[in-house]
Scaffold this motif. Structure first.
Motif, PDB file in Angstrom:
ATOM      1  N   ARG A 208       0.814  -0.998   0.146  1.00 38.33           N
ATOM      2  CA  ARG A 208       0.533   0.295  -0.014  1.00 38.33           C
ATOM      3  C   ARG A 208       1.034   1.127   0.028  1.00 38.33           C
ATOM      4  O   ARG A 208       2.534   1.295   0.822  1.00 38.33           O
TER       5      ARG A 208
ATOM      6  N   ASN B 228      -3.360   3.313   0.167  1.00 45.73           N
ATOM      7  CA  ASN B 228      -4.312   2.362  -1.694  1.00 45.73           C
ATOM      8  C   ASN B 228      -3.612   1.388  -1.426  1.00 45.73           C
ATOM      9  O   ASN B 228      -2.614   1.174  -1.561  1.00 45.73           O
TER      10      ASN B 228
ATOM     11  N   TYR C  67      -2.582  -1.904  -3.920  1.00 47.06           N
ATOM     12  CA  TYR C  67      -2.103  -2.191  -5.138  1.00 47.06           C
ATOM     13  C   TYR C  67      -1.579  -4.103  -5.238  1.00 47.06           C
ATOM     14  O   TYR C  67      -1.187  -4.752  -4.232  1.00 47.06           O
TER      15      TYR C  67
ATOM     16  N   LYS D 237      -5.587  -2.291  -8.679  1.00 49.18           N
ATOM     17  CA  LYS D 237      -5.594  -1.096  -7.623  1.00 49.18           C
ATOM     18  C   LYS D 237      -7.173  -0.912  -6.672  1.00 49.18           C
ATOM     19  O   LYS D 237      -7.065  -1.223  -7.926  1.00 49.18           O
ATOM     20  N   LYS D 238      -7.279  -1.319  -5.537  1.00 46.76           N
ATOM     21  CA  LYS D 238      -8.421  -1.129  -4.764  1.00 46.76           C
ATOM     22  C   LYS D 238      -7.854   0.511  -4.325  1.00 46.76           C
ATOM     23  O   LYS D 238      -7.242   0.176  -3.369  1.00 46.76           O
ATOM     24  N   ALA D 239      -8.551   1.321  -4.427  1.00 48.43           N
ATOM     25  CA  ALA D 239      -8.385   2.905  -3.981  1.00 48.43           C
ATOM     26  C   ALA D 239      -8.830   2.421  -2.948  1.00 48.43           C
ATOM     27  O   ALA D 239      -9.631   1.734  -1.518  1.00 48.43           O
ATOM     28  N   ASN D 240      -8.736   4.293  -2.031  1.00 49.01           N
ATOM     29  CA  ASN D 240      -8.363   3.743  -0.414  1.00 49.01           C
ATOM     30  C   ASN D 240     -10.685   3.754  -0.010  1.00 49.01           C
ATOM     31  O   ASN D 240     -11.180   3.621   1.540  1.00 49.01           O
TER      32      ASN D 240
END
Length: 283
Positions: free
Chosen positions: A118, A123, A125, A138-141
């Motif tokens: 992160r 975020n 990855y 990617k997973k955003a916050n």
């Protein structure tokens, strides 16, 4: 004859170590306390190295992550047995005030759509591995997941994300960097396998990856019992060698630039040692 016997014992230890899959998780909080996994529980070492306690018992986690608020994250992975022949997992959080909770509930299979790599904004990855092509994710916050780009790969292994979002990954034993959308080969054949051949079966020798404040990257080379430093200009040097039968799998620097090293051996023993900045070699 005695020397031959000793050599045979050592060779068996090396073979056992090569087949091992130890944890790489070792992290530092803002108080200077060190947390690490031995695949059975997570330990906390005081900043002076004099005391340690178990803070998260009964968890099989290979990786750890600490956020800026000193919250600790990991997973628990287990096999149910031959009756179901299924693996299950959950992801957990151990808060700065000592509370344990589950980020992901008990779930069948292996951890997916989630990572401990992160950036400073939390975020997430990771690389979703395929046989010849993988997806950089990617997973955003806010929980929204997206595909950042497609990657041509052989066999992606351990990964690492710097606070600024620069992402590193091992493919076979080559180290790559993704910054923005640019993919760069940092070092090829990082573990210096003598019979290197691009068509050979992948050799999983590179384990934990981390950085320092100067922008250098560090990797543990399991079958060489070494930690190697890659400077921003791509120069590779050896900064540490483990003692006989021990192999480094992860590391982290403290505020005084001392290096805390996670190691294991053929007996599945785990230890953490601290090497003062002045004692680090560079060859």
């Amino acid at each position: 004859m005695k020397k031959l016997f000793i050599l045979l014992i050592i060779s068996q230890l090396i073979i056992s170590l090569t087949d091992a899959h130890p944890g790489i998780g070792i992290v530092k909080n803002t108080k200077g306390e060190i947390f690490y996994t031995d695949l059975f529980q997570v330990w906390k070492i005081s900043s002076d190295g004099k005391t340690k306690i178990v803070v998260v018992p009964n968890v099989h986690t290979h990786e750890l992550h600490l956020d800026a608020k000193n919250n600790l994250y990991g997973e628990h992975l287990w096999y149910e047995g031959e009756s179901t022949d299924k693996w299950r997992h959950f992801a957990w959080k151990y808060s700065a005030d000592g509370k344990f909770s589950k980020e992901i509930p008990n779930t069948e299979g292996f951890l997916s759509n989630y990572s401990f790599n992160r950036d400073a904004d939390e975020n997430i990855y990771w690389i979703e591995r395929g046989k010849t092509e993988s997806l950089f994710m990617k997973k955003a916050n806010n929980g929204e997941a997206s595909i950042l780009q497609n990657l041509k790969t052989i066999d992606v292994r351990w990964q690492f994300c710097r606070k600024d979002g620069t992402f590193y990954y091992v493919d076979d034993n080559d180290l790559y960097k993704i910054k923005g959308k640019k993919v760069s080969l940092i070092t090829k054949n990082l573990d210096s396998v003598g019979d290197y051949n691009p068509l050979r079966k992948p050799n999983h020798s590179i384990f934990g990856i981390w950085d320092d404040k100067a922008g250098n990257i560090y990797v543990t080379v399991y079958n060489k019992s070494e930690i190697r430093k890659i400077s921003p200009d791509g120069k590779v040097t050896i900064i540490y060698k483990s003692s006989l039968t021990w192999h480094p799998t992860g590391g982290v620097f403290d505020e005084n630039a001392n290096l805390w090293i996670l190691e294991n051996n053929a007996l599945d023993q785990v230890r953490v040692i601290r090497i003062k900045k002045a004692d680090l070699i560079e060859i």
